[in-house]
Enzyme design. Structure first.
Site, PDB file in Angstrom:
ATOM      1  N   HIS A  42      -0.187   6.375 -10.075  1.00 42.50           N
ATOM      2  CA  HIS A  42      -0.798   6.231  -8.754  1.00 42.50           C
ATOM      3  C   HIS A  42       0.153   6.580  -7.615  1.00 42.50           C
ATOM      4  O   HIS A  42      -0.069   6.207  -6.472  1.00 42.50           O
ATOM      5  CB  HIS A  42      -1.348   4.816  -8.550  1.00 42.50           C
ATOM      6  CG  HIS A  42      -2.332   4.418  -9.589  1.00 42.50           C
ATOM      7  ND1 HIS A  42      -3.480   5.118  -9.832  1.00 42.50           N
ATOM      8  CD2 HIS A  42      -2.331   3.393 -10.469  1.00 42.50           C
ATOM      9  CE1 HIS A  42      -4.154   4.531 -10.815  1.00 42.50           C
ATOM     10  NE2 HIS A  42      -3.481   3.491 -11.226  1.00 42.50           N
ATOM     11  N   ARG A  61      -6.055   2.468  -5.299  1.00 39.11           N
ATOM     12  CA  ARG A  61      -7.451   2.739  -4.950  1.00 39.11           C
ATOM     13  C   ARG A  61      -7.626   3.907  -3.980  1.00 39.11           C
ATOM     14  O   ARG A  61      -8.740   4.311  -3.698  1.00 39.11           O
ATOM     15  CB  ARG A  61      -8.085   1.464  -4.358  1.00 39.11           C
ATOM     16  CG  ARG A  61      -8.238   0.380  -5.414  1.00 39.11           C
ATOM     17  CD  ARG A  61      -8.694  -0.932  -4.808  1.00 39.11           C
ATOM     18  NE  ARG A  61     -10.072  -0.901  -4.394  1.00 39.11           N
ATOM     19  CZ  ARG A  61     -10.673  -1.922  -3.765  1.00 39.11           C
ATOM     20  NH1 ARG A  61      -9.991  -3.024  -3.493  1.00 39.11           N
ATOM     21  NH2 ARG A  61     -11.924  -1.840  -3.433  1.00 39.11           N
ATOM     22  N   PRO A  70      -2.730  -5.029   2.586  1.00 39.35           N
ATOM     23  CA  PRO A  70      -1.880  -5.582   3.622  1.00 39.35           C
ATOM     24  C   PRO A  70      -2.657  -6.030   4.833  1.00 39.35           C
ATOM     25  O   PRO A  70      -3.562  -5.354   5.296  1.00 39.35           O
ATOM     26  CB  PRO A  70      -1.033  -4.391   4.011  1.00 39.35           C
ATOM     27  CG  PRO A  70      -1.883  -3.195   3.705  1.00 39.35           C
ATOM     28  CD  PRO A  70      -3.041  -3.628   2.899  1.00 39.35           C
ATOM     29  N   GLU A  71      -2.279  -7.155   5.336  1.00 40.53           N
ATOM     30  CA  GLU A  71      -2.665  -7.498   6.692  1.00 40.53           C
ATOM     31  C   GLU A  71      -1.418  -7.285   7.545  1.00 40.53           C
ATOM     32  O   GLU A  71      -0.423  -6.755   7.063  1.00 40.53           O
ATOM     33  CB  GLU A  71      -3.177  -8.944   6.748  1.00 40.53           C
ATOM     34  CG  GLU A  71      -4.432  -9.102   5.879  1.00 40.53           C
ATOM     35  CD  GLU A  71      -5.106 -10.448   6.007  1.00 40.53           C
ATOM     36  OE1 GLU A  71      -5.060 -11.017   7.097  1.00 40.53           O
ATOM     37  OE2 GLU A  71      -5.665 -10.919   5.015  1.00 40.53           O
TER      38      GLU A  71
END
Length: 273
Positions: A90, A109, A2-3
DNA sequence: AAGGTTACCTGCCCGC
DNA sequence: TGCGGGCAGGTAACCT
């Protein structure tokens, strides 16, 4: 993932679903995120009063004056699901509320991270104390940018991606705003003409605002809180368009590496000045 | 102080 | 088909 626009979009999706909810339990997968998870016990039996964004962080304000701070890293996602919905791969943290809903944090991640802070002390928190200005506020002006970059000799692209300068401008929107401003990404940060600082500030604001309006970008694993992808990726003019024709002049877009990050630009539309 | 490099972690895509 | 390398939206701890 995300930005700034993506975080803004996630928050817009979460707000109506969890504002006012009372937390009853928190469980986790046992795997750490980037840092160890905080002790959530101080938040139990507390209502979420509001959710807001600061830089690329989500802030969950609780009624007892505590704020849960959360950064999504590269691949973090939040989903609101009924309690009985099965865990997915995840999924590392589950916050359960009295209304039967759960807030699930999924992060492939595990670059994301969470922390706790008294709401009144947020400005002093190490994650916030040294941050630059918010790009969408008036604090982010051409005078501000020119002044803070006075001694900076890195590329202008690396400079606008530096959180100590301005927050929320990530790799995609850095390339996109430099293209719109007609500024070469490799230009030395303190060497821009006054007019260029003004143009850059203007285009950072508009590209971020447009992306928020569009509901963020769709890139591989970006999903909003409602599970639907964003649309701004359709509007990329240079990002990911290596060797493809510039949408303005038809000459091929180039890809270079700056500060270890892929950078896209049109050599013709973004000349050195 | 500023700038460069490395690390964190998993998955995917590409070339061989 | 399989394997290794490189790469991915972010940040900060190190070093020089």
């Amino acid at each position: 993932m995300p930005e700034l626009p993506e975080v803004e979009t996630v928050i817009a999706g979460l707000k109506p679903q969890i504002t006012g909810a009372k937390l009853v339990s928190v469980s986790n997968s046992g795997k750490n995120l980037r840092y160890p998870l905080p002790n959530f016990s101080i938040l139990l039996q507390q209502h979420i009063q509001s959710v807001e964004r600061r830089a690329k962080y989500l802030l969950f304000h609780f009624e007892n004056g505590q704020t849960l701070i959360w950064h999504l890293g590269m691949t973090g996602q939040f989903h609101v699901l009924a309690q009985h919905q099965a865990k997915t791969k995840h999924e590392h943290v589950t916050l359960a509320f009295t209304d039967g809903n759960t807030l699930r944090y999924r992060d492939t991640r595990r670059f994301g991270y969470a922390g706790l802070c008294r709401t009144n002390d947020l400005d002093q928190h190490p994650w916030f104390a040294k941050l630059g200005v918010e790009p969408l506020l008036d604090d982010f002006s051409d005078d501000y940018l020119q002044n803070i970059l006075k001694t900076r000799k890195t590329s202008i692209k690396q400079a606008i991606m530096d959180n100590h300068v301005v927050v929320g401008v990530g790799n995609i929107y850095a390339s996109e705003s430099l293209f719109r401003a007609g500024i070469n990404p490799t230009q030395v940060a303190n060497s821009l003409k006054p007019k260029q600082y003004a143009l850059l500030v203007q285009h950072i604001k508009t590209v971020l605002a447009e992306a928020i309006e569009a509901g963020g970008s769709t890139i591989s694993d970006f999903v909003k809180a409602d599970g639907k992808p964003g649309y701004f990726a359709h509007s990329f003019q240079v990002y990911g368009r290596d060797k493809q024709p510039c949408l303005v002049c038809k000459k091929p877009i180039e890809k270079i590496v700056l500060g270890g990050r892929a950078s896209f630009f049109c050599p013709h539309c973004q000349p050195f000045k």
